[in-house]
Scaffold this motif. Structure first.
Motif, PDB file in Angstrom:
ATOM      1  N   UNK A 228       0.509   6.178  -1.472  1.00 32.37           N
ATOM      2  CA  UNK A 228       0.167   5.330  -0.339  1.00 32.37           C
ATOM      3  C   UNK A 228       0.194   5.908   0.921  1.00 32.37           C
ATOM      4  N   UNK A 229       0.828   7.071   1.209  1.00 29.49           N
ATOM      5  CA  UNK A 229       0.879   7.707   2.454  1.00 29.49           C
ATOM      6  C   UNK A 229      -0.613   8.200   2.761  1.00 29.49           C
ATOM      7  N   UNK A 230      -1.351   8.827   1.543  1.00 24.85           N
ATOM      8  CA  UNK A 230      -2.776   9.068   1.858  1.00 24.85           C
ATOM      9  C   UNK A 230      -3.709   7.955   1.993  1.00 24.85           C
ATOM     10  N   UNK A 231      -3.587   6.669   1.306  1.00 26.36           N
ATOM     11  CA  UNK A 231      -4.292   5.692   1.510  1.00 26.36           C
ATOM     12  C   UNK A 231      -4.254   5.189   2.743  1.00 26.36           C
ATOM     13  N   UNK A 234      -6.639   6.755   5.284  1.00 24.90           N
ATOM     14  CA  UNK A 234      -7.999   6.613   4.996  1.00 24.90           C
ATOM     15  C   UNK A 234      -8.403   4.893   5.503  1.00 24.90           C
ATOM     16  N   UNK A 235      -7.302   3.940   5.787  1.00 27.37           N
ATOM     17  CA  UNK A 235      -7.332   2.797   5.681  1.00 27.37           C
ATOM     18  C   UNK A 235      -8.480   2.393   6.708  1.00 27.37           C
ATOM     19  N   UNK A 236      -8.500   2.948   7.879  1.00 27.75           N
ATOM     20  CA  UNK A 236      -9.582   2.272   8.864  1.00 27.75           C
ATOM     21  C   UNK A 236     -10.968   2.827   8.462  1.00 27.75           C
ATOM     22  N   UNK A 487     -14.136  -7.809   9.864  1.00 28.36           N
ATOM     23  CA  UNK A 487     -13.403  -7.511   8.967  1.00 28.36           C
ATOM     24  C   UNK A 487     -13.024  -6.027   9.238  1.00 28.36           C
ATOM     25  N   UNK A 488     -11.675  -5.784   9.022  1.00 26.10           N
ATOM     26  CA  UNK A 488     -10.865  -4.401   9.341  1.00 26.10           C
ATOM     27  C   UNK A 488      -9.812  -4.331   8.381  1.00 26.10           C
ATOM     28  N   UNK A 489      -9.066  -3.337   8.790  1.00 22.33           N
ATOM     29  CA  UNK A 489      -7.939  -2.743   7.619  1.00 22.33           C
ATOM     30  C   UNK A 489      -6.994  -3.769   7.944  1.00 22.33           C
ATOM     31  N   UNK A 490      -6.502  -4.364   9.097  1.00 24.24           N
ATOM     32  CA  UNK A 490      -5.400  -5.357   9.244  1.00 24.24           C
ATOM     33  C   UNK A 490      -5.643  -6.628   8.639  1.00 24.24           C
ATOM     34  N   UNK A 491      -6.943  -7.080   8.488  1.00 23.92           N
ATOM     35  CA  UNK A 491      -7.301  -8.241   7.923  1.00 23.92           C
ATOM     36  C   UNK A 491      -7.123  -8.309   6.468  1.00 23.92           C
ATOM     37  N   UNK A 492      -7.681  -7.044   5.995  1.00 25.90           N
ATOM     38  CA  UNK A 492      -7.878  -6.741   4.507  1.00 25.90           C
ATOM     39  C   UNK A 492      -6.438  -6.607   3.964  1.00 25.90           C
ATOM     40  N   UNK A 518      -6.749  -3.029  -1.997  1.00 25.61           N
ATOM     41  CA  UNK A 518      -8.055  -2.980  -1.945  1.00 25.61           C
ATOM     42  C   UNK A 518      -8.703  -1.906  -1.956  1.00 25.61           C
ATOM     43  N   UNK A 519      -8.202  -0.747  -1.427  1.00 21.16           N
ATOM     44  CA  UNK A 519      -8.686   0.663  -1.335  1.00 21.16           C
ATOM     45  C   UNK A 519      -8.787   1.101  -2.789  1.00 21.16           C
ATOM     46  N   UNK A 520      -8.166   0.819  -3.814  1.00 19.40           N
ATOM     47  CA  UNK A 520      -8.084   1.320  -4.841  1.00 19.40           C
ATOM     48  C   UNK A 520      -9.339   1.097  -5.932  1.00 19.40           C
TER      49      UNK A 520
END
Length: 607
Positions: A228-231, A234-236, A487-492, A518-520
């Protein structure tokens, strides 16, 4: 079937992978020189086809001649592109593989751009002429193409616009390419430091194929923290990549005149909006109580202080048995699928013994599992073997795709062999159920039966929960995008957390790390793909029952629809297999079966 954890000491490079764990791509192209030569030839062959431009109104013979050459070019393009993709999937850090994949993507776009006039000119024919061509026995090799052109006539753009879109194919596919390269080449994960002093490597594939299923709570939760730390880092970036994919689809839907992006994506699958919404709503509403019950059972049996998202795949069975070898798994799968008869069993045996499968875990290898099927050769399967019981069912699943695509290509022309996305996960999930039922029937070991019961539930969890909730996420995001929301990281993160919380209720603690789910998955870049897993599994639940009760007749029906390829719409094919997917009852029966499995599991732990 599954036992003491075999923990990795380090991650291997591709060159360090044992040869027996790597597939053999030589049946596709014997050498890279052969591949490069074929790639070079495609441009010339596409240019030669342009002599038909402006002439497809001149009778059936002209159309037939054009389409025969067109098909030959598309088959060669299919081989060139898939070879580059398969090489790249084994090691995304390899600069040569990156270059070859980029070259193949460029060629793919250029060739399709040059040949886009074919569908545009066919669309100028009247509906009656297209219908007549699709029913003409001399044109039966191209039935699916004529049906497709007829279906898309209202949404086709002027010929030059279609050419521009085809020329931009590589650019339009770039969100998926960027996402994959980020995962395979750039993401680095902190090592996992255990309290006993042991340090373990971590990666996308290690977490998803091994640590997420660990019986050791310290390994499982610390691996998740590292993951999760790595995700988070990269989230933004990945939210911007995903937004590009979404906005691409939104723009195309508006450009083509669809009422919504969802309508356009479902049109590609030959599925109605009603069927799509029914799939999402019925399964979520009916299944949530059963899955919450399972989560509470898992918490109780494992003695957890709290039930978190990362604990949902923690094993409930004893780990006193040794890890599963590939050879053991192959034997189990062959026995489980023998009920499908000698023709199907021969395909499975070849896949397991002729190096169709890539098993190793190495730096840069694509995550998850997939089956790619170059027309006229044989399928290639990629997965990471971790020695878990779940691997047996992943193997069976991908072999389901292989059996389907191989039979379709053996019995249909190239253009008629490809079926709707809605149908694709039906043969694969059926294989999982058939293998499960065979083990339960033949084993006298209660411990093994309990493990297999858990794996059957795992099949439903993966397809009825993981992928279905991805589908719910897509429904929400495309609806917001159609309304013009950014659509941004906060919304997702917020929408993903809301989807998970709505489904799991108070049975599972959904934290901010779970919100990054959602990043996976790469499925978000493949249209409305995720929800189709639940369609496939609902259908396969019914067909598995029919095979159990009716035997050979049900098997013959199943093999018949596999061989039909894409010659009929998906709901018609499923009906011929004995399943009515237009009825909510089919979905409810499948969910009821899941509830039965969970009740049976609960009883086994109360003995």
């Amino acid at each position: 079937m599954s036992g003491p954890e075999s923990l990795p000491s380090k991650r291997l490079t591709r060159n360090e992978i044992p040869k027996e764990n790597a597939w053999d791509l030589s049946p596709l192209f014997p050498t890279t020189e052969h591949w490069s030569k074929a790639a070079d030839e495609l441009g010339t062959e596409a240019d030669r086809l342009t002599r038909f431009k402006g002439t497809l109104q001149h009778g059936k013979e002209r159309i037939y001649s054009c389409l025969k050459e067109y098909e030959a070019v598309l088959i060669k393009l299919n081989h060139v592109f898939l070879h580059a993709r398969l090489m790249y999937s084994t090691d995304g850090t390899n600069a040569q593989y990156q270059a070859d994949f980029s070259r193949a993507a460029t060629i793919n776009a250029k060739v399709k751009g040059k040949l886009s006039f074919i569908k545009s000119e066919l669309s100028l024919l009247s509906d009656e002429e297209l219908d007549e061509l699709s029913n003409d026995h001399t044109m039966r090799e191209f039935t699916s193409l004529f049906r497709e052109v007829l279906s898309f006539k209202p949404y086709l753009l002027p010929q030059e616009t279609e050419k521009v879109l085809a020329d931009l194919g590589q650019v339009l596919e770039s969100p998926y390419s960027i996402y994959q390269r980020s995962k395979m080449s750039d993401m680095k994960f902190d090592e996992i430091k255990l309290d006993n002093g042991v340090t373990l490597p971590n990666s996308f594939s290690l977490f998803e194929s091994r640590y997420e299923f660990s019986a050791n709570i310290e390994i499982r939760r610390k691996a998740y923290a590292s993951f999760s730390k790595t995700l988070t880092k990269y989230s933004h970036t990945l939210s911007a990549v995903y937004e590009a994919e979404i906005q691409k689809q939104v723009a195309l839907a508006k450009l083509r005149g669809f009422n919504s992006t969802t309508e356009m994506l479902l049109h590609n699958q030959q599925i109605s909006s009603a069927a799509y919404y029914r799939q999402l709503d019925v399964i979520q509403n009916e299944l949530a109580p059963h899955m919450r019950k399972l989560a509470r059972l898992r918490k109780k049996v494992l003695g957890l202080d709290k039930m978190t998202f990362v604990d949902l795949k923690a094993p409930l069975h004893s780990s006193s048995l040794p890890p599963v070898t590939f050879e053991e798994a192959a034997s189990v799968v062959k026995e489980g699928l023998s009920i499908l008869g000698p023709e199907y069993s021969s395909i499975i045996n070849d896949a397991l013994t002729q190096k169709w499968i890539d098993l190793g875990d190495n730096i840069g290898k694509s995550t998850g599992a997939f089956c790619a099927s170059p027309y006229g050769v044989h399928p290639f399967l990629l997965m990471t073997w971790a020695g878990t019981t779940r691997n047996i069912f992943t193997l069976a699943h991908e072999l389901g795709h292989a059996g389907h695509f191989y039979l379709a290509s053996q019995n249909q022309s190239f253009m008629n062999s490809d079926c709707s996305l809605y149908f694709i996960e039906f043969p694969s999930t059926l294989n999982e159920l058939l293998v499960s039922k065979q083990i339960l029937k033949s084993s006298k070991n209660d411990q093994i039966k309990k493990q297999v019961l858990l794996q059957m539930i795992g099949t439903y969890y993966h397809n009825f929960v993981t992928h279905l909730l991805e589908g719910e996420m897509q429904r929400r995001i495309y609806s917001l995008a159609d309304e013009g929301k950014a659509i941004n990281a906060s919304l997702l993160n917020g929408e993903m957390k809301a989807v998970l919380t709505s489904f799991w209720g108070d049975a599972v603690e959904i934290d901010n790390d779970a919100a990054m789910t959602w990043m996976r998955q790469p499925h978000y870049y493949m249209g409305l793909y995720p929800y189709t897993y639940s369609a496939g599994l609902a259908a396969s639940t019914e067909v598995a029952r029919l095979i159990e009760e009716e035997g050979e007749q049900a098997v013959e029906q199943f093999l018949h629809v596999l061989k039909a390829g894409g010659t009929k719409p998906p709901l018609e094919l499923l009906k011929e297999a004995g399943v009515d997917m237009t009825s909510a009852e089919t979905l409810k029966k499948a969910v009821h079966f899941v509830g039965h499995l969970i009740d049976e599991l609960e009883r086994s732990f109360s003995k």
